[in-house]
Design an enzyme around this catalytic site. Structure first.
Site, PDB file in Angstrom:
ATOM      1  N   LYS A 249       0.829  -1.201   0.000  1.00  0.00           N
ATOM      2  CA  LYS A 249       0.000   0.000   0.000  1.00  0.00           C
ATOM      3  C   LYS A 249       0.869   1.258   0.000  1.00  0.00           C
ATOM      4  CE  LYS A 249      -4.031   2.274   1.865  1.00  0.00           C
ATOM      5  NZ  LYS A 249      -5.187   2.251   2.771  1.00  0.00           N
ATOM      6  N   HIS A 270     -13.987  -3.595  -2.458  1.00  0.00           N
ATOM      7  CA  HIS A 270     -14.617  -2.506  -1.712  1.00  0.00           C
ATOM      8  C   HIS A 270     -15.854  -1.928  -2.384  1.00  0.00           C
ATOM      9  CE1 HIS A 270     -11.005  -2.794   0.628  1.00  0.00           C
ATOM     10  NE2 HIS A 270     -11.361  -1.794   1.409  1.00  0.00           N
TER      11      HIS A 270
END
Length: 1594
Positions: A249, A270
């Site tokens: 990330k 998501h």
């Protein structure tokens, strides 16, 4: 000295990772971030664990400094992440004179990080801050990247900023105090990151989950892990996993800080996950929602042809390994009430709000393989593609396959895959399995072998090859308390039952279990054989079924006898494990014909490949093969590589599609050399049906005949390929050609296909033979069930019914078989499309991508009830089972229930008598009670298996005498209603004294009842009180039966219509010590309210009537009171027990007694139970686990006057209640008027979130009355007729309406009657009496005009228009002014009621309805002996407009034949034409019937146009013979006179007839109008009294 690992982000090494870092964090912050104030913000939960340590370190370090250390703790939970929560922190900073050099530290999970980060971004235009995440989710996700935000009522994270922290300190030791569920929550993000970026990281995660869990389950002592030298292997692994995820990330954020492209990748899972979370929050966690989102988005990638099933299977397996859900059908999700709201449309609507999405295209991260994505950004995906994946059902669009000729391979064989996994696990060495089926079943087998520590698994070639390192037969008992869960995987269950006997000796046992259906599937013969061989195996629930508890004592071996007529899997189970027995095994099969011999041969052939040769013995004299096998003691040796054949059973579906569509399909990797019996399907089934078949050793090609020209098979023995019979059955349904010569059935039609040899299919995932019969019947296909199979009678394709919804029984074979039929029959819906995941997870994708037939998602419409868990109501509702003592009324109640539900009624005794060709009494006399009980139990199991849906099954009273029957009922109660009918034992004794049809008990009935009572309680999940002692009104009983059974089945849950956003609902708090005192006034006191609260703590029996203070009413008395109330009203009941400290009179210490009464309420199907959250969590959880259709009101009462509605405590109580309540109730005490305003703000805040639950929040006392007026959810009210108020400050319904009007919340509306002449209409009297009674400020007026013109248009479009009645002559003329019509108004062709409605945009629309038919219907029912009546015949006199309403009313009552008389035949014929489905028969003369005489008569002609005298000019002659039936109901619609000629005649000659006057019909239709307009129960008594007073005086 602390060992730190640093990760770089945005060019700075600002992420510091290690263990036990508090001193290091403080030191680093103070050294590198000088400030006048260090402010640590956390929540109260984290503060209790770690704030003291930080305070100590900061205080010590700042002892000689001018800098300050401040801390502030907010309430835990998502609700604090709001504008108000942000303002609270900012006010704290300002109050403490914090300046621009302040450093803010965020200590906590993602909520704290997001909230505090946004504060830091905006306070003093931005101050420095530090992230110290304490949850795994925050460590790997929200703390990294600089995203900060708060939530609003419009959605999550919609207001925020990018604000990078100076440091992110990852202290993995914090995870030791993190609940296991929260750790799994974070692992979802770790898995996500690996899935999109790094396959090697993903491989580590999928293979080492147990070790990763160990790191947090073993608390470190003496700060071990702070230094590398003290760090354990598990700690090293955990830190590696965390740093690996963070590093990915961090890299992505560094490249794309502002989320313009690459950073989208971290949103894998998501887009859909956030939509699910918006509905299920806060009950279901973020990571849990994202886990489901990842699987769904991976399936979208598979549907697009971008991702293979192997990757989807690996992802599913990995997510499951961390105890995360992968489907919205996961029990953890399904039991959440809000899960019922997870519709496709709802999820797509929520996705629209996402900042990344726009229009009918959503941005979704599409995987191309594990470790890589399709694009380096999110991909635009059409809503239609998403909807197909999200839909629980689907349909195949009929047509010709676009890819004809089709060439494809099916997934790996399930049978071979499971055997290969087990053989390789038991063997020594490494084996690479190719073409393994990646499905639910094989995942179950792999997970079980991992839990038994029997092998290690790894993947190569992107998951296409599974590498098995065998354990050589070394197996261990799973971790303590860990059950091996097998779902509905029958193969795994049967194989592992024997495998678990091989486990190394240990003090604990292995438990294998499964889902509800698996717990019904038989395993008894295998267990019997193993037990006889010395294995110690116990049944934990039902005899003969899972779950099993298996002792790790080894397999003795030597001679084993096994009954093999039910399943070949029993045989394979022992064969596969026999080499590891203590002695060489000789396996002898008994019990007649061995089922599915090809599967046994398959097992033996595979064992040989793995180094073990099984010898099948032969008869020395004849050379005939015997069912005796010899297996040596030897260890399997794994081949280096094993290629798994494609699944032959699955191959039948694409081949059948070729057959039914007249096209060509070639299946590779399945041919004549196959190990699988189903490989013969093409030659033995399709070829005789007229297909051209070409089969080599390795592939099979089928070309179908022209569409519609399939031949019936005649006779076919499918014993070698039993699973394929379903495919043969659907083809047989459309096979109309004559069978080939030699296959004909002389005694049957030429379109007959007789399939035999498939008896074992009754004990598969469902009773497949019965399933095919029931589902084919929906298409209009006739079948016949046989002992060993079935017959199917083919029909031409055009004659089959279209639009059929197929119930798939969660059985993959049923779903795929009927998808074949769906290619030819339009609009065929397959209800449970996901059940194919058992063997061909990507079947629907392959249908479209490889075969070329379009598949569409279908949203099913359920009867929603949020009373989950417990039996919910799927499309095919589970059958109702009724039990109870003989004489309790099971048959009577059961028949009423069946009638109200519209389901068939089955009496188990009658079924038994038909099956055994003997009455019960006769059978017992001949065979004895033990034999009868055994046969009765088998009958029960047969009924539950063959009639699992939409039946009412009434059982014999003694069914509970048998443990096996109790086991079966207890198991069934977990998925469907088992209702115990309770009747006073004295009444039962009286009844049985006169009954002779059943055998005598041989002991006192009271003793029988005492023995059985605990057993009835043990097996049932509902109780129905058949209270006959007081001689209840039969109509009241029928009403209550209908309410109860419609509620508990979910067909029509008894919920308040006004319980919803923008509406106001009320319950009346009954304060009578004995409910019978309320009965004379029940209609009056309940007027306007939506529910009744039964205050159980205020009840007093006769012996304690005057008792003051704490008291517990006897359970039997409470049950009687509840039953009495049920017969008096159909209103939902709120069952409340308030203790002394909560303002009631129940003892505070009597928790056990309270929950015994709560459980009584749940059993009685009470709609709401009010449970104080101060009770113990265990008791509350136990209650919730069996609450069924009951909803929980989670309440908190604070009498102190100290509860601050804007404080942390009330938010904490709200969150506690939100965890288990369906409705949240918080009651405080007002000291000032402002307390009510603060309360109102609190409610607005907590209900603003998407998916929030209803909130009942009020203040007690006179000062708090305004809160009662403003409260919108189930406000407690009193009534002047009650003996006292239930709480101080309580108001009546009428008082609240008056107050709402005074404060402008209930503006007065105008109602009218349109028509002419109407000056004498009683409607104004009727409705104004209703308004007055309820305290409503409205006015009903006469509006007489000659036409429907501008005056009426102006009235109905005025802002204060509330509604209107329409009478002659405007019932048709008004229709063009309306925006919509009800179905009833359309059918009747007239409108008598106008209802204004407010659209979502605030504009008004006008809706037209017709209540005339309801007036007629309800008036008839009010005179009927029961509410459920289906008369044979009715008569309508007249053919005008009212006659149309009368026809509609009689249709709704189920009248089978309607006689219609009118002097003008053409007018009557027009009505016949208008109602083609009404079975109307025109009569020339009244009194002359073509069949059964009418028992309902409705006259719609004026009274003056009728006469009992013949030859009266202009009159209809009414002969006495119209009352030929002995009893009935006659309705005269004429308003005046009260005694019409028809009613007078009925009184004279129709002695058994009940009369209904026109004014009574007017009242009934008026009540319904009133309720349509006001959405309130009409105060019928007040309205009727006023109308009748004027009517009778005029």
């Amino acid at each position: 000295m602390v060992d730190i690992q640093r990760v770089s982000i945005l060019g700075k090494d600002s992420i510091h990772c290690g263990f036990h870092l508090v001193p290091y964090i403080v030191e680093t912050v103070l050294k590198t971030l000088p400030s006048s104030a260090y402010v640590l913000i956390t929540d109260t939960n984290v503060a209790s664990l770690y704030l003291a340590a930080f305070t100590t370190e900061f205080t010590s370090a700042l002892a000689n400094s001018k800098s300050r250390f401040l801390s502030y703790a907010v309430a835990p939970g998502e609700s604090v992440k709001s504008r108000q929560g942000k303002a609270e922190i900012e006010d704290f900073l300002l109050t403490n004179t914090c300046t621009r050099d302040t450093v803010i530290l965020a200590l906590g999970g993602g909520v704290i990080g997001d909230l505090v980060g946004f504060v830091a971004a905006t306070f003093m235009r931005g101050v420095k801050f530090v992230q110290i995440p304490t949850t795994l989710l925050a460590m790997v996700d929200s703390s990294v990247g600089g995203k900060t935000a708060i939530d609003t009522p419009h959605g999550k994270n919609l207001i925020g900023a990018f604000w990078q922290p100076e440091y992110i300190f990852i202290d993995a030791a914090f995870l030791e105090t993190l609940p296991a569920r929260e750790f799994s929550n974070g692992m979802a993000e770790v898995v996500k990151t690996a899935a999109i970026w790094n396959e090697s990281d993903f491989t580590l995660l999928e293979s080492r989950s147990e070790e990763i869990f160990t790191a947090i389950q073993t608390p470190s002592s003496n700060f071990s892990g702070r230094h590398k030298s003290t760090r354990s292997t598990a700690q090293d692994l955990l830190l590696k996993v965390i740093i690996g995820s963070i590093s990915v990330k961090s890299h992505i954020v560094t490249v794309d800080e502002r989320e313009t492209g690459l950073r989208n990748l971290v949103n894998f899972g998501h887009t859909i996950g956030h939509a699910i979370e918006a509905v299920l929050t806060p009950t279901i966690l973020h990571g849990e929602c994202v886990s489901i989102g990842m699987i769904l988005e991976a399936e979208i990638a598979r549907q697009m042809g971008v991702l293979g099933q192997v990757a989807v299977g690996r992802l599913t397996r990995c997510i499951k390994a961390y105890n995360l859900p992968v489907s919205i059908n996961d029990p953890r999700i399904a039991r959440v009430p809000a899960a019922k709201l997870l519709t496709v449309d709802r999820l797509l609507d929520i996705m629209k709000i996402d900042k990344k999405n726009s229009g009918p295209v959503k941005k979704i991260v599409i995987l191309s393989r594990i470790g890589a994505t399709y694009e380096q950004k999110a991909t635009g995906v059409a809503d239609s593609i998403i909807a197909k994946t999200l839909s629980e059902a689907c349909k195949v669009i009929p047509g010709i396959p676009a890819h004809d000729p089709v060439r494809m391979a099916t997934p790996g064989s399930k049978s071979i895959s499971n055997r290969a996994l087990l053989l390789a696990a038991l063997g020594t060495g490494t084996c690479r399995l190719k073409n393994l089926l990646h499905s639910d079943d094989t995942q179950v087998m792999m997970n079980a072998l991992i839990e038994l520590q029997g092998a290690k698994f790894a993947w190569e070639d992107g998951g296409e090859t599974i590498v098995v390192t065998g354990g050589g037969g070394s197996l261990s008992v799973p971790a303590k308390g860990k059950e091996v869960y097998l779902g509905n995987a029958g193969t795994a269950a049967r194989f592992l039952a024997t495998v678990c006997t091989l486990v190394q000796p240990a003090p604990t046992r292995t438990v294998i279990t499964g889902n509800a259906r698996m717990k019904q599937r038989p395993i008894g013969p295998l267990v019997d054989a193993l037990r006889a061989n010395g294995s110690q195996i116990d049944y934990l629930e039902s005899q003969g079924c899972l779950p099993l508890s298996i002792a790790p004592a080894g397999l003795k071996g030597s001679r084993i006898q096994l009954a093999a007529s039910v399943s070949s899997q029993y045989v394979s189970s022992i064969l596969l494990c026999a080499p590891y027995a203590s002695e060489a095994v000789t396996l002898e099969l008994t019990g007649g014909q061995v089922i599915s011999q090809p599967y046994i041969d398959m097992t033996i052939a595979m064992m040989k490949t793995f180094g073990v040769e099984v010898i099948r013995k032969t008869d020395p004299g004849t050379g005939k093969l015997l069912d005796i096998y010899e297996i040596p003691r030897v260890v399997y040796k794994n081949p280096a590589e094993y290629n798994i054949e494609s699944d032959a059973s699955s191959a039948t579906y694409p081949l059948a599609i070729a057959a039914i569509t007249g096209t060509t399909c070639t299946i590779s990797n399945i041919g004549s050399a196959s190990l699988q019996g189903d490989a013969k399907f093409a030659k033995d089934v399709l070829e005789p049906m007229g297909c051209k078949v070409l089969q080599t050793e390795t592939e099979t090609t089928v070309t179908g005949p022209p569409i519609g020209q399939l031949r019936a098979l005649g006779y076919v023995d499918m014993e070698p390929m039993t699973d394929a019979f379903l495919t043969a059955s659907v083809l047989a349904a459309v096979a109309i050609g004559s069978p080939l010569p030699g296959r004909e059935l002389s005694e049957s039609p030429r379109n007959t296909t007789r399939i035999l040899g498939i008896a074992n299919q009754r004990v598969k995932e469902c009773n497949r033979i019965r399933a095919m019969i029931d589902q084919l019947a929906k298409f209009g296909v006739e079948t016949k069930e046989l002992d060993d199979g079935l017959e199917v009678y083919g029909k031409p394709i055009p004659e089959l019914k279209t639009g059929v919804s197929v119930h798939c029984y969660d059985d993959h074979r049923v779903a795929m078989a009927f998808s074949v039929l769906g290619t030819a029959i339009k609009e065929t819906v397959l209800e449970e499309k996901r059940c194919v995941e058992k063997t061909w997870p990507n079947w629907w994708d392959d249908l479209e991508n490889k075969i070329g037939l379009r598949v569409e998602g279908v949203e099913l419409h359920h009867s929603h009830s949020s009373g989950s868990p417990g039996p919910s109501t799927p499309v095919e509702a589970p059958s109702v089972v009724i039990s109870g003592m003989r004489g309790s009324g099971k048959t009577h109640i059961g028949e009423l229930a069946a009638l109200s539900l519209g389901w068939p009624f089955l009496d188990a005794d009658h079924y038994f008598e038909k099956k055994y060709q003997a009455g019960v009494k006769e059978f017992v006399a001949k065979n004895g009670w033990p034999t009868f009980r055994e046969a009765e139990t088998e009958t029960l199991k047969e009924l539950l298996k063959d009639y699992p849906i939409k039946h009412v099954i009434s059982l014999g009273g003694g069914i509970v005498e048998t443990p096996a029957a109790r086991d079966a009922l207890r198991s069934y109660s977990k998925k469907g209603p088992v209702v115990h009918i309770i009747r006073d034992i004295e009444e039962v004794v009286t009844y049985l004294g006169a009954e002779t049809a059943r055998p005598a008990y041989g002991e006192p009935i009271e003793d029988v009842y005492k023995r059985r009572a605990p057993w009835y309680a043990e097996v049932c999940n509902y109780q129905f009180s058949n209270n006959t002692k007081s001689g209840p009104d039969p109509k009241a009983v029928a009403n209550e039966v209908a309410r109860f059974f419609k509620h508990v089945t979910g067909q029509s849950p008894n919920r308040p219509a006004n319980l919803g956003q923008g509406k106001r609902s009320y319950f009346l708090s009954l304060t009578y010590p004995d409910i019978r005192l309320a009965l004379p006034h029940i209609d009056e006191i309940t007027a306007g309210v939506d529910a009744l609260e039964l205050r159980v703590d205020l009840l007093r029996d006769q012996d304690s009537f005057d008792k003051i203070g704490s008291y517990i009413a006897p359970k039997a008395y409470v049950a009687d009171q509840l039953a009495t109330l049920r017969l008096a009203t159909s209103l939902p009941i709120v069952f409340t027990i308030r203790t002394v400290s909560q303002g009631g009179s129940f003892p505070d210490s009597a928790e056990a007694e309270a929950f015994e009464l709560f459980n009584l309420a749940v059993l009685a199907g009470v709609e709401y139970v009010d449970v104080e959250i101060s009770w113990s969590a265990k008791c509350i959880s136990d209650l919730i686990s069996r609450k069924g259709q009951t909803k929980i009101i989670a309440s908190w009462h604070d009498w102190s006057g100290k509860l601050a509605w804007d404080g942390n405590e009330v938010m904490q109580k709200y969150q506690d209640a939100n965890k288990f309540g369906d409705i949240i109730k918080i009651v405080g005490k007002a000291n000032t008027l402002e307390d009510n305003l603060t309360l109102h703000s609190f409610v607005k805040k907590v209900t603003a979130a998407t998916g929030s639950k209803p909130v009942l929040a009020i203040n007690m006392g006179a000062v708090g009355q305004i809160s009662r007026i403003l409260n919108s959810t189930l406000s407690p009210v009193t009534h002047p007729l009650l003996p006292n108020k239930a709480a101080p400050g309580q108001l009546s319904f009428k008082e609240i309406q008056t107050a709402l009007n005074l404060i402008g919340q209930l503006p007065p509306l105008k109602y009218y009657i349109f028509g002419t002449p109407i000056s004498h209409s009683p409607s104004p009297t009727l409705h104004n009496a209703g308004f007055e009674s309820l305290g409503l400020p409205h006015k009903y007026e006469i509006f007489e005009t000659k036409e429907v013109g501008e005056e009426i248009k102006a009235a109905i479009t005025a802002p204060d228009f509330g509604g209107a009645s329409v009478t002659i002559p405007f019932k048709l003329d008004v229709i063009p002014l309306l925006d919509s019509l009800s179905p009833e108004a359309k059918t009747i062709g007239a409108v008598n009621t106008i209802i204004p409605a407010t659209k979502p945009d605030g504009s008004k629309s006008l809706h037209g309805d017709n209540t005339d038919w309801r007036g007629i219907r309800e008036a008839i029912l009010s005179k009927s002996p029961t509410r459920v009546a289906q008369p044979e015949a009715g008569l309508i006199i007249g053919a005008g407009g009212t006659s149309r309403a009368a026809i509609y009313a009689l249709q709704s009552l189920g009248v089978k034949k309607i006689y219609l008389f009118n002097r003008t035949r053409s007018s009557a014929q027009a009505l016949v034409d208008a109602f083609p489905d009404a079975r109307i028969v025109l009569v020339e003369n009244l009194g002359s019937w073509s069949g059964t005489p009418p028992t309902i008569i409705v006259s719609t002609v004026p009274a003056q146009a009728t006469s009992t005298e013949q030859d009266v000019a202009g009159s209809v002659y009414l002969p006495e013979s119209i009352f030929e039936a002995h009893s009935g109901i006659v309705v005269d619609m004429a308003y005046k006179p009260a005694e019409t000629p028809l009613l007078t005649l009925a009184k004279t000659v129709g002695k058994g007839w009940q009369s209904v006057r026109g004014v009574e019909v007017l009242l009934e239709q008026g009540y319904y109008q009133f309720e349509l307009w006001t959405e309130r129960r009409a105060p019928k008594k007040a309205m009727a009294e006023e109308v009748l007073r004027k009517y009778e005086s005029s």
